[in-house]
Design a protein around this motif. Structure first.
Motif, short mmCIF file in Angstrom:
data_model
loop_
_atom_site.label_atom_id
_atom_site.label_comp_id
_atom_site.label_asym_id
_atom_site.label_seq_id
_atom_site.Cartn_x
_atom_site.Cartn_y
_atom_site.Cartn_z
N GLU A 97 44.86 27.19 37.61
CA GLU A 97 45.73 26.56 36.61
C GLU A 97 45.45 25.05 36.62
N THR A 98 45.36 24.48 35.44
CA THR A 98 45.03 23.05 35.37
C THR A 98 46.26 22.14 35.47
N ILE A 99 47.43 22.63 35.14
CA ILE A 99 48.64 21.79 35.18
C ILE A 99 49.37 22.03 36.52
N PRO A 100 49.35 21.02 37.42
CA PRO A 100 49.88 21.23 38.78
C PRO A 100 51.32 21.74 38.82
N LYS A 101 52.17 21.21 37.92
CA LYS A 101 53.57 21.62 37.90
C LYS A 101 53.73 23.13 37.64
N SER A 127 37.42 26.24 33.79
CA SER A 127 36.14 26.54 33.11
C SER A 127 34.99 26.51 34.10
N HIS A 128 35.21 25.98 35.29
CA HIS A 128 34.18 26.05 36.33
C HIS A 128 34.34 27.31 37.18
N PRO A 145 38.89 28.83 24.81
CA PRO A 145 37.82 27.85 24.58
C PRO A 145 37.08 28.24 23.29
N PRO A 146 36.27 27.32 22.74
CA PRO A 146 35.46 27.69 21.57
C PRO A 146 34.36 28.69 21.93
N VAL A 196 47.00 29.14 23.48
CA VAL A 196 46.86 27.69 23.64
C VAL A 196 45.38 27.42 23.98
N PRO A 197 44.89 26.23 23.61
CA PRO A 197 43.47 25.94 23.90
C PRO A 197 43.21 25.74 25.38
N LEU A 198 42.01 26.09 25.83
CA LEU A 198 41.58 25.79 27.20
C LEU A 198 41.35 24.28 27.27
N ILE A 199 41.99 23.64 28.23
CA ILE A 199 41.88 22.19 28.38
C ILE A 199 40.68 21.90 29.28
N ARG A 200 39.73 21.11 28.78
CA ARG A 200 38.55 20.78 29.60
C ARG A 200 38.76 19.45 30.29
#
Ligand code: SAH
Length: 202
Positions: A97-101, A127-128, A145-146, A196-200
């Motif tokens: 998960e990219t958002i720590p909270k 994405s990695h 993601p696109p 929701v979009p994948l945040i890079r």
């Protein structure tokens, strides 16, 4: 929820249906809107993210064809609801998960409250993938993601399956299922979705 929203729309895998019946979805929904937990829609969680609609969770899970022995990678822990479902149906789940909270909250529900012992958490750009634990038998991506991030193809085992929403814009996404075979990657487009979009990260 399971009968009307999931079974009647064609989801048949008995294990998927039984897990959906057992997991307390309300535990993953913010307190103020808990009475909506079993409705036929996605719901907001924190930071403009969402917990996916029950039918979408069921359909994505069914397409992974989990038997119980799999090591599974999930990108987009979010509320942790989909993570719990994967943890019931696979051997181990590695979730990013990219958002720590959001990661902290999901960790609290899944580890401290529901006592899962086969879920491993990482905070960062999914994405990695998670190269240290690759390859994976199954990969589920719950943000769009696109195009498929190349690391995810690389970290999928031969014969493994990946389910991912793909699209340049929220109103132009398709849920896609990829299978890695000896002769290459097979793609099946399932149906239109809105994630929701994948945040890079940069
Ligand atoms: N499966 C979750 C879906 C949450 S929405 C649920 O049903 O609750 C998608 C999630 O993907 C969000 O939590 C968002 O923060 C996360 N996300 C977006 N971009 C990401 C990235 N690059 N790496 C990991 N997670 C990401």
């Amino acid at each position: 929820m399971v009968e009307k929203q999931v079974q009647e729309r064609g989801i048949q895998d008995p294990k998927v249906l039984s897990v959906l019946r057992c997991i307390p979805r309300h535990r993953f929904v913010p307190e103020g809107i808990r009475e909506e937990s079993y409705r036929d829609k996605a719901l907001p969680i924190e930071d403009s993210q969402t917990i996916s609609q029950p039918f979408i969770v069921a359909a994505m899970t069914e397409h992974l064809h989990l038997k119980g022995h799999e090591r599974c990678l999930e990108i987009g822990t979010g509320s942790g609801y989909q993570t719990a479902i994967l943890a019931e149906l696979a051997l181990e789940v590695y979730t990013v998960e990219t958002i720590p909270k959001l990661a902290e909250k999901a960790k609290d529900v899944l580890l401290n409250q529901l006592k899962y012992r086969n879920i491993f958490f990482r905070t960062g750009d999914g994405s990695h993938g998670w190269p240290e634990h690759a390859p994976f038998d199954a990969i589920m991506v719950t943000a769009a993601p696109p195009h498929v991030p190349p690391a995810l193809f690389n970290q999928l085992k031969m014969g493994g399956r990946m389910v991912i929403p793909l699209g340049p814009a929220p109103d132009k996404q398709e849920l896609s299922c990829f299978t890695k075979t000896n002769t290459g990657i097979e793609k099946r487009v399932l149906f239109p979705v809105r994630f929701v979009p994948l945040i890079r990260s940069r």
